[in-house]
Design a protein around this motif. Structure first.
Motif, PDB file in Angstrom:
ATOM      1  N   GLU A   1       0.398  -2.923  18.831  1.00 60.06           N
ATOM      2  CA  GLU A   1      -0.118  -3.510  20.063  1.00 60.06           C
ATOM      3  C   GLU A   1       0.624  -3.021  21.309  1.00 60.06           C
ATOM      4  N   SER A   2       1.950  -2.923  21.222  1.00 58.59           N
ATOM      5  CA  SER A   2       2.746  -2.605  22.416  1.00 58.59           C
ATOM      6  C   SER A   2       3.330  -1.195  22.424  1.00 58.59           C
TER       7      SER A   2
ATOM      8  N   SER B   1       5.425  -1.330  16.902  1.00 57.45           N
ATOM      9  CA  SER B   1       4.335  -2.291  17.071  1.00 57.45           C
ATOM     10  C   SER B   1       3.093  -1.560  17.553  1.00 57.45           C
TER      11      SER B   1
ATOM     12  N   ARG C   1       0.653  -9.742  13.268  1.00 59.59           N
ATOM     13  CA  ARG C   1       0.852  -8.517  14.042  1.00 59.59           C
ATOM     14  C   ARG C   1       0.699  -7.318  13.119  1.00 59.59           C
TER      15      ARG C   1
ATOM     16  N   ARG D   1      -0.301  -4.928   8.326  1.00 56.02           N
ATOM     17  CA  ARG D   1      -0.494  -6.192   9.041  1.00 56.02           C
ATOM     18  C   ARG D   1       0.430  -7.230   8.412  1.00 56.02           C
TER      19      ARG D   1
END
Length: 199
Positions: free
Chosen positions: A101-102, A99, A74, A16
């Protein structure tokens, strides 16, 4: 924070990154938003690969994708898997920064180690003593803030160019763990190459 996931073929390290805690990001802004410097991404790849403690770390076959942009904290993942063997480098890893998240892939490289030491840089005495381009001519137009204003001097040396690392730079560290590389030396190389291409 760091977490780790392991399967038979792939080891994944989750990290993170928070611009508040990883304050160096404030010195790497484009259009007002922090971007993860490529050199710091490479540092994460080496952390995940955990090459042996002896010899030299070798990073090769680097592929740079879209940058990691921040508007808040992130989480990124660095996946490692065994690289195809080459003589003397049978423990290399293919490392990919993504990433969470994506799922976007930002950086990929082969990371390993090799016996022996790296060849020394040319002695300072062998450099052209007058480096006419100083930081006042580089920043701006280069966008880097104080942490990454690494060029202390730049100029010709024989048929090539030489750059000198600036002194008195602010501390550079991760909140999640120690540095694995000397990323500002890599940044010096990249910015110097940019100056050569600009001129």
């Amino acid at each position: 924070t760091i977490s780790q996931e392991t399967s038979k073929a792939v080891n994944a390290l989750r990290i993170r990154i928070d611009p508040v805690e990883d304050s160096f990001l404030a010195d790497h802004l484009v259009a007002g938003r922090p971007l993860l410097p490529t050199v710091m991404g490479l540092d994460l790849l080496v952390r995940a690969a955990a090459p042996g403690p002896t010899g030299c770390v070798v990073v090769s076959d680097v592929v740079v994708g879209p940058p990691v942009r921040f508007s808040g904290a992130r989480t990124v993942s660095v996946a490692t898997s065994p690289a195809p063997a080459i003589p003397g480098r049978d423990t290399d890893q293919v490392c990919t920064l993504t990433s969470v998240e994506s799922g976007e892939v930002h950086l990929c490289a082969r990371v390993g180690s090799t016996a022996g030491q790296a060849a020394p840089a040319a002695s300072v005495d062998a450099w052209t003593p007058d480096l006419p381009i100083g930081p006042e001519l580089v920043y701006p137009p280069y966008f880097h803030g104080p942490t990454f204003q690494v060029i202390g001097g730049f100029g010709r040396s024989g048929s090539g160019f030489v750059a000198e690392l600036a002194g008195g730079l602010p501390p550079l560290r991760w909140s999640s763990g120690p540095l694995q590389l000397r990323p500002r030396l890599l940044e010096l190389f990249m910015q110097a190459c940019g100056l050569v291409n600009d001129h």
